[in-house]
Design a protein around this motif. Structure first.
Motif, PDB file in Angstrom:
ATOM      1  N   GLN A 185       4.056   8.579  18.625  1.00 10.30           N
ATOM      2  CA  GLN A 185       4.182   9.790  19.414  1.00 10.30           C
ATOM      3  C   GLN A 185       2.808  10.171  19.921  1.00 10.30           C
ATOM      4  N   GLN A 186       2.730  10.596  21.179  1.00 16.35           N
ATOM      5  CA  GLN A 186       1.493  11.062  21.769  1.00 16.35           C
ATOM      6  C   GLN A 186       1.368  12.555  21.510  1.00 16.35           C
ATOM      7  N   GLN A 187       0.241  12.948  20.924  1.00 17.81           N
ATOM      8  CA  GLN A 187      -0.006  14.347  20.646  1.00 17.81           C
ATOM      9  C   GLN A 187      -1.291  14.749  21.347  1.00 17.81           C
ATOM     10  N   TYR A 188      -1.180  15.620  22.301  1.00 16.32           N
ATOM     11  CA  TYR A 188      -2.325  16.090  23.066  1.00 16.32           C
ATOM     12  C   TYR A 188      -2.912  17.307  22.356  1.00 16.32           C
TER      13      TYR A 188
ATOM     14  N   LEU B 298     -10.813  14.588  11.331  1.00 19.01           N
ATOM     15  CA  LEU B 298      -9.740  13.695  11.734  1.00 19.01           C
ATOM     16  C   LEU B 298      -8.570  14.446  12.332  1.00 19.01           C
ATOM     17  N   GLY B 299      -8.683  15.746  12.510  1.00 24.14           N
ATOM     18  CA  GLY B 299      -7.625  16.517  13.135  1.00 24.14           C
ATOM     19  C   GLY B 299      -6.374  16.528  12.291  1.00 24.14           C
ATOM     20  N   THR B 300      -5.236  16.445  12.944  1.00 18.78           N
ATOM     21  CA  THR B 300      -3.955  16.526  12.247  1.00 18.78           C
ATOM     22  C   THR B 300      -3.615  15.244  11.520  1.00 18.78           C
ATOM     23  N   SER B 301      -4.313  14.150  11.835  1.00 20.54           N
ATOM     24  CA  SER B 301      -4.019  12.886  11.170  1.00 20.54           C
ATOM     25  C   SER B 301      -5.060  12.623  10.092  1.00 20.54           C
ATOM     26  N   GLN B 302      -4.608  12.478   8.849  1.00 20.65           N
ATOM     27  CA  GLN B 302      -5.509  12.227   7.730  1.00 20.65           C
ATOM     28  C   GLN B 302      -5.609  10.736   7.399  1.00 20.65           C
ATOM     29  N   GLN B 303      -4.996   9.896   8.217  1.00 24.69           N
ATOM     30  CA  GLN B 303      -5.028   8.466   7.994  1.00 24.69           C
ATOM     31  C   GLN B 303      -6.182   7.836   8.787  1.00 24.69           C
ATOM     32  N   LYS B 304      -6.589   6.663   8.360  1.00 26.11           N
ATOM     33  CA  LYS B 304      -7.649   5.956   9.070  1.00 26.11           C
ATOM     34  C   LYS B 304      -7.162   5.488  10.441  1.00 26.11           C
ATOM     35  N   ARG B 305      -8.051   5.535  11.401  1.00 30.95           N
ATOM     36  CA  ARG B 305      -7.741   5.056  12.762  1.00 30.95           C
ATOM     37  C   ARG B 305      -8.141   3.586  12.877  1.00 30.95           C
ATOM     38  N   TYR B 306      -7.199   2.783  13.293  1.00 34.95           N
ATOM     39  CA  TYR B 306      -7.454   1.349  13.360  1.00 34.95           C
ATOM     40  C   TYR B 306      -7.593   0.828  14.795  1.00 34.95           C
ATOM     41  N   SER B 307      -7.396   1.699  15.784  1.00 37.73           N
ATOM     42  CA  SER B 307      -7.504   1.236  17.170  1.00 37.73           C
ATOM     43  C   SER B 307      -7.997   2.384  18.047  1.00 37.73           C
ATOM     44  N   VAL B 308      -9.018   2.104  18.863  1.00 46.29           N
ATOM     45  CA  VAL B 308      -9.559   3.076  19.816  1.00 46.29           C
ATOM     46  C   VAL B 308      -9.695   2.373  21.165  1.00 46.29           C
ATOM     47  N   LYS B 309      -9.115   2.964  22.210  1.00 49.46           N
ATOM     48  CA  LYS B 309      -9.152   2.340  23.533  1.00 49.46           C
ATOM     49  C   LYS B 309      -9.434   3.391  24.600  1.00 49.46           C
ATOM     50  N   TRP B 310     -10.256   2.994  25.566  1.00 50.53           N
ATOM     51  CA  TRP B 310     -10.505   3.848  26.727  1.00 50.53           C
ATOM     52  C   TRP B 310      -9.354   3.712  27.712  1.00 50.53           C
ATOM     53  N   SER B 311      -9.050   4.777  28.382  1.00 50.32           N
ATOM     54  CA  SER B 311      -7.981   4.752  29.373  1.00 50.32           C
ATOM     55  C   SER B 311      -8.442   3.983  30.612  1.00 50.32           C
ATOM     56  N   PRO B 312      -7.652   3.016  31.062  1.00 54.69           N
ATOM     57  CA  PRO B 312      -8.018   2.301  32.300  1.00 54.69           C
ATOM     58  C   PRO B 312      -7.686   3.087  33.564  1.00 54.69           C
ATOM     59  N   ILE B 313      -7.044   4.246  33.408  1.00 51.92           N
ATOM     60  CA  ILE B 313      -6.585   5.019  34.567  1.00 51.92           C
ATOM     61  C   ILE B 313      -7.390   6.303  34.733  1.00 51.92           C
ATOM     62  N   ARG B 314      -7.569   7.053  33.632  1.00 53.26           N
ATOM     63  CA  ARG B 314      -8.233   8.352  33.729  1.00 53.26           C
ATOM     64  C   ARG B 314      -9.646   8.273  33.149  1.00 53.26           C
ATOM     65  N   ARG B 315     -10.583   8.861  33.896  1.00 54.37           N
ATOM     66  CA  ARG B 315     -11.978   8.825  33.496  1.00 54.37           C
ATOM     67  C   ARG B 315     -12.210   9.687  32.260  1.00 54.37           C
TER      68      ARG B 315
ATOM     69  N   VAL C 256     -11.240   9.457  29.162  1.00 51.10           N
ATOM     70  CA  VAL C 256     -10.129   9.697  28.237  1.00 51.10           C
ATOM     71  C   VAL C 256     -10.022   8.505  27.292  1.00 51.10           C
ATOM     72  N   VAL C 257      -9.932   8.796  25.979  1.00 53.86           N
ATOM     73  CA  VAL C 257      -9.838   7.757  24.971  1.00 53.86           C
ATOM     74  C   VAL C 257      -8.654   8.081  24.056  1.00 53.86           C
ATOM     75  N   SER C 258      -7.971   7.022  23.643  1.00 44.19           N
ATOM     76  CA  SER C 258      -6.822   7.196  22.745  1.00 44.19           C
ATOM     77  C   SER C 258      -7.134   6.545  21.402  1.00 44.19           C
ATOM     78  N   THR C 259      -6.631   7.137  20.335  1.00 42.15           N
ATOM     79  CA  THR C 259      -6.811   6.589  18.989  1.00 42.15           C
ATOM     80  C   THR C 259      -5.447   6.466  18.329  1.00 42.15           C
ATOM     81  N   CYS C 260      -5.302   5.454  17.510  1.00 41.77           N
ATOM     82  CA  CYS C 260      -4.049   5.220  16.791  1.00 41.77           C
ATOM     83  C   CYS C 260      -4.363   5.114  15.295  1.00 41.77           C
ATOM     84  N   SER C 261      -3.620   5.855  14.483  1.00 43.14           N
ATOM     85  CA  SER C 261      -3.860   5.892  13.040  1.00 43.14           C
ATOM     86  C   SER C 261      -2.690   5.257  12.308  1.00 43.14           C
TER      87      SER C 261
END
Length: 657
Positions: free
Chosen positions: A3-6, A21-38, A40-45
């Motif tokens: 789920q995407q949480q803004y 770590l905000g609302t997620s207390q788990q480790k983040r295993y993936s971080v990617k920059w958005s190829p569309i929006r300047r 903006v980075v997404s993280t997945c935990s």
């Protein structure tokens, strides 16, 4: 399920930076920059959550980027062999030019210094002939030198070994040892009394033709020639031909005399001995007419090519000023050098370019090289450009091949384009074809990367018009013909650009377009959007307040229809947005309408794009109170001039210090 949480902007710094770590207390295993929006980075935990973070909003709040965004070092390669590098210990960017072919750069620089800086081609060719490594190269440059001489034919005779003064002196001092009659020659027999009486009787009645015929039959060719000279041009030509036919086999030089007298130099070339090509070229240089000499030299070159002597054939083509045939052998030698080298031998390519460049100085400026030569020149220019020699590279883009056009346009738009005199004199043609792909839902096919202000999304997303070709096919199927009254102004504009229209059809379309323009005054919108590149080129437009069809504005300058007094304001909104990140700047400006009138508009940058090229989206709306617009525009213009003066003074003092 992910789920995407803004997250709210006010907590971005605690979510991603500073250890939170905000609302997620788990480790983040993936971080990617958005190829569309300047920014903006997404993280997945590991708790199956995807969080979106905005670096732009963070930087706006804290005033500086995070430390991890400042790399210790970095490097970026650019066009023209330029390498830009940064270092954490330095507060400036280092720009270097990397030279990968130092020998080629040295040879090219010497050629530029010796040839392009000198107007004396004769001296340059003479020095190149003396420095040549083999006999053929020496001959090529010697022939080049002769081409630029005032008395080129006399110089050619001397170079071929036929000095007129020395030959004249030798003839004046000549003495014959022994008998003048060889064994294979027969002495002229004495004329019999009967023959003498016949000749005398013919002369008494004025019949020179009969007298000459009698002398020929009795074997007295000398008497026949003397009498023929008194009997008119026809008799003289006939007697000469008979003399050459009888004596040519025993006196080889008479074939030369016959060709000169009878103006048969072309026949002389076709029957000449290829091994004695220098003698044949000397004959052409001595007796050939000015307008016939180039063609005769080309025929001699063809004769040598048939015999397999390609090297000397190229020298004859040089005398004919035939660049297309002269370079054939030069290309063969270049290909042989490339095979031995195992790739492109750049020094051999340098020699080829030098010969062709100097040769072209002797030709008419309108002469163009063929595609093969222009491709070699483009390859040479490309290598020079990669070594940082952009100004030199621009001089060798001679042809109109796709590679030449692309490189010419790239150099023109580079940092050194302003120093390329050939390109500045006439702007190079854009190397790609413009294709109108219609209007998409997000501003003419250009995706908006990030919206800075929410400004009427229903206007920003213009509906794409149906392509004209599909509409034409549908109407032809349904009605069998197209009704111009059912077409919009944009569709008519596309239709008139189609090929195959008759003059009557074009006039009908133009008349319908004028009717639509006249009736659009009350239907025009009160605002429009322009998508422009950083250089001002219009990439897209919605329905215009000024009445111009949007498709007709594509790839034109957004500054063209702006009043000259308001250009500073138009530049100001672009500068404040792109360089200073101030999107809320509004200016008042005047634009010319399709009728030629001026209307006041208020302009503001509302968003930016970075694909297909970096640019901005400008919103312009009609001004209700023109008095306010006049006052604000005047203030803006004065402020811009003062700002430019201050910045110029500050930057000038910094440079001086």
């Amino acid at each position: 399920q992910q789920q995407q949480q803004y997250q709210p902007q006010q907590s971005m710094d605690s979510l991603m930076y500073g250890g939170g770590l905000g609302t997620s207390q788990q480790k983040r295993y993936s971080v990617k920059w958005s190829p569309i929006r300047r920014g903006v980075v997404s993280t997945c935990s590991f708790d199956r959550k995807v969080q979106i973070h905005s670096v732009v909003s963070l930087a706006t709040k804290c005033g500086r980027p995070p430390k991890w965004m400042s790399p210790g070092s970095g490097v970026s390669c650019g066009f023209g062999g330029v390498v830009a590098s940064i270092n954490a210990s330095q507060r400036y960017v280092t720009i270097d030019t990397i030279v990968e072919q130092p020998k080629l750069v040295k040879a090219s620089s010497e050629f530029e210094r010796e040839f392009h800086s000198s107007t004396d081609c004769i001296t340059y060719c003479h020095s190149m002939a003396e420095r040549a490594n083999d006999d053929y190269e020496s001959q090529v440059w010697s022939f080049m030198q002769i081409m630029f001489e005032m008395n080129a034919r006399e110089q050619l005779l001397s170079y071929l070994g036929f000095d007129p003064e020395a030959i004249h002196q030798k003839a004046m001092e000549y003495t014959e040892d022994g008998s003048t009659v060889t064994e294979d020659e027969e002495p002229t027999p004495p004329m019999s009394n009967n023959a003498e009486n016949t000749v005398k009787d013919a002369l008494l009645v004025g019949n020179f033709e009969a007298a000459v015929e009698c002398c020929i039959r009795s074997g007295n060719m000398a008497d026949a020639l003397m009498l023929a000279s008194c009997g008119g041009a026809d008799l003289w030509a006939k007697t000469q031909a008979e003399y050459f036919a009888r004596q040519g086999s025993r006196r080889p030089f008479l074939s030369l005399v016959s060709a000169v007298v009878q103006n048969q130099l072309s026949e002389l070339v076709s029957s000449s001995d290829p091994s004695k090509w220098k003698e044949t070229l000397a004959v052409l240089s001595t007796y050939g007419k000015s307008d016939e000499f180039p063609a005769l030299c080309a025929e001699l070159g063809d004769r040598l090519e048939e015999a397999g002597d390609f090297a000397n054939a190229s020298l004859c083509y040089m005398c004919a000023l035939n660049l297309g045939k002269a370079v054939k052998y030069w290309k063969v030698t270049l290909e042989d050098a490339n095979r031995r080298f195992g790739g492109m031998d750049l020094l051999s390519l340098q020699d080829f370019v030098e010969k062709v460049t100097v040769f072209m100085q002797a030709l008419d400026p309108s002469v163009e090289v063929d595609d093969e030569v222009s491709e070699l020149f483009a390859e040479y220019a490309k290598v020079l450009a990669n070594q940082g020699l952009l100004v030199e590279a621009a001089k060798y883009l001679k042809g109109n091949t796709q590679e030449c056009m692309e490189l010419r346009d790239r150099i023109y738009r580079s940092r050194m384009g302003q120093f390329c005199t050939d390109l500045i004199a006439s702007n190079p043609e854009f190397p790609y074809n413009y294709i109108n792909v219609g209007v998409s839902r997000d501003l003419y096919g250009i995706t908006v990367k990030q919206s800075i202000s929410q400004t009427q999304p229903e206007v920003m997303q213009a509906q794409m018009a149906q392509p004209f070709c599909e509409m034409q096919q549908q109407q032809q199927q349904q009605q069998g013909q197209i009704n111009l009254e059912d077409l919009t102004l944009e569709e008519l504009h596309e239709m008139i650009q189609m090929e195959g229209l008759t003059q009557e059809q074009q006039m009908q379309i133009q008349a319908q377009m004028q009717l639509l323009v006249d009736g659009e005054d009350d239907e025009r919108p009160e605002e429009h959007f322009l998508t422009i590149a950083l250089n001002g080129t219009i990439l897209g437009a919605t329905e215009m307040v000024t009445g111009f069809p949007p498709s007709g504005l594509l790839m034109t300058s957004a500054f063209d229809s702006v009043h000259e007094d308001d250009l500073l304001g138009m530049h100001a909104i672009k500068t404040h947005f792109w360089e200073r990140d101030q999107p809320d700047v509004e200016v008042y400006l005047r634009r010319r309408t399709i009728e030629g009138d001026w209307i006041w508009l208020v302009a503001k940058v509302v968003s930016y794009i970075d694909s297909p090229v970096p640019g901005i989206i400008v919103h312009e709306a009609i001004v209700k109170n023109e008095n306010v617009a006049v006052i604000v525009s005047r203030i803006t213009r004065i402020a811009s001039l003062l700002l430019q003066a201050v910045e110029s003074s500050l930057f000038g003092s910094e440079v001086g210090n």
